[in-house]
Scaffold this active site. Sequence first.
Site, mmCIF file in Angstrom:
data_model
loop_
_atom_site.group_PDB
_atom_site.id
_atom_site.type_symbol
_atom_site.label_atom_id
_atom_site.label_comp_id
_atom_site.label_asym_id
_atom_site.label_seq_id
_atom_site.Cartn_x
_atom_site.Cartn_y
_atom_site.Cartn_z
ATOM 1 N N LYS A 53 -2.993 13.108 19.680
ATOM 2 C CA LYS A 53 -2.095 11.985 20.314
ATOM 3 C C LYS A 53 -1.092 11.582 19.277
ATOM 4 O O LYS A 53 0.004 11.486 19.848
ATOM 5 C CB LYS A 53 -3.209 10.930 20.467
ATOM 6 N N GLN A 97 -10.267 4.395 20.454
ATOM 7 C CA GLN A 97 -11.093 5.864 20.819
ATOM 8 C C GLN A 97 -12.473 5.781 20.975
ATOM 9 O O GLN A 97 -12.964 5.262 20.086
ATOM 10 C CB GLN A 97 -10.505 6.690 19.517
ATOM 11 N N ASP A 120 -5.066 3.031 27.882
ATOM 12 C CA ASP A 120 -5.913 3.965 28.462
ATOM 13 C C ASP A 120 -6.407 3.822 29.817
ATOM 14 O O ASP A 120 -7.314 4.308 30.588
ATOM 15 C CB ASP A 120 -7.322 3.962 27.478
#
Length: 309
Positions: A53, A97, A120
């Site tokens: 990422k 994460q 997200d």
Amino acid sequence: MVNILDGKRVAAEIRAELRAEVETLKAQGKRAPKLAIVLVGNNPASEVYVANKLKACAEVGIEAQAIRYPMDITEHTLLNEIAKLNNDASIDGYIVQLPLPEHINETAILSAIDYRKDVDGLTPENVGRTVQGLPSIISATPRGIRELLARYNIQTAGKHVVVIGRSNIVGKPMAILLMQRPYLSLPGMSASALGDATVTICHSKTQDLAAICRTADIIIVAAGSPKLLTAEMVKEGAVVIDVGINRVEITNNQSPITNTKRFRLVGDVDFEHVAPKASYITPVPGGVGPMTIVSLLQNTIQAYNEHSR
Ligand code: NAD
């Protein structure tokens, strides 16, 4: 004849578009969008995802920062750190994460993220807005799959789509996007071509998965089970999207030098036997994975454009 849905190529194409967009912002004297990635502990798979990422952000000119916390951080302290990120005007979006350590309540953490920075797309606010067809930040993997279908001009309107998997990250938001009345348009595709599908959601308790799959025009598999989707389950000409990422041991291939086991990544589809029947299919790796990362970049720029100026 099967066509490969080349997520790696499409993601590179989108990154080039995003790079141009960020360069235009900078040329106008504006700051670059900024993403933060919260990483708790040192899960090896998470480390790889975070590194990918950060690399993708660097490629398009998005500023990115990994914020690391020890494995034993308390939920209370992590919630305080989340509050700081919510209030930090220099950060347009951030992600936590997953997975988090077991002593931390994932729902409590995700719910604490300001939905405007939730790149997200996992907060209850964003999911609720997506369900209601309101502008929202869409979960990265479903957004990436929708974009991949759009860029290959694969229509979903009126099609029967079977989604295998009901997770909050993939299965559920994917099903919602596909069944909803379209309100967004993507480059090269009319808005009416996206969404408007008839969707069946299958999961681990579904009876006769094979029979349901055989009626599908499009199958999206997100189960985390190697070779779950076999050729007998796929109708001739179906579109097959493989979300699964499974690490399987390569048999009879132990390194003679290090004496360690070797692994490779496979999806949830028996690619070798399904591909000849499919009209389009995603490979693993190189299909959905790169699209997921590029969606995170798109979501970050979306958050920047909508809330940070
Ligand atoms: P999850 O474990 O949260 O959910 C799996 C779902 O599959 C569950 O709803 C379960 O009911 C269903 N399922 C499991 N076995 C089944 C079976 N035999 N028949 C029918 N349904 C079954 O997983 P997730 O987070 O949605 O991820 C699914 C897979 O996708 C994993 O392999 C994960 O690594 C991968 N993934 C890939 C990406 C990417 O970018 N490519 C992103 C997210 C997840």
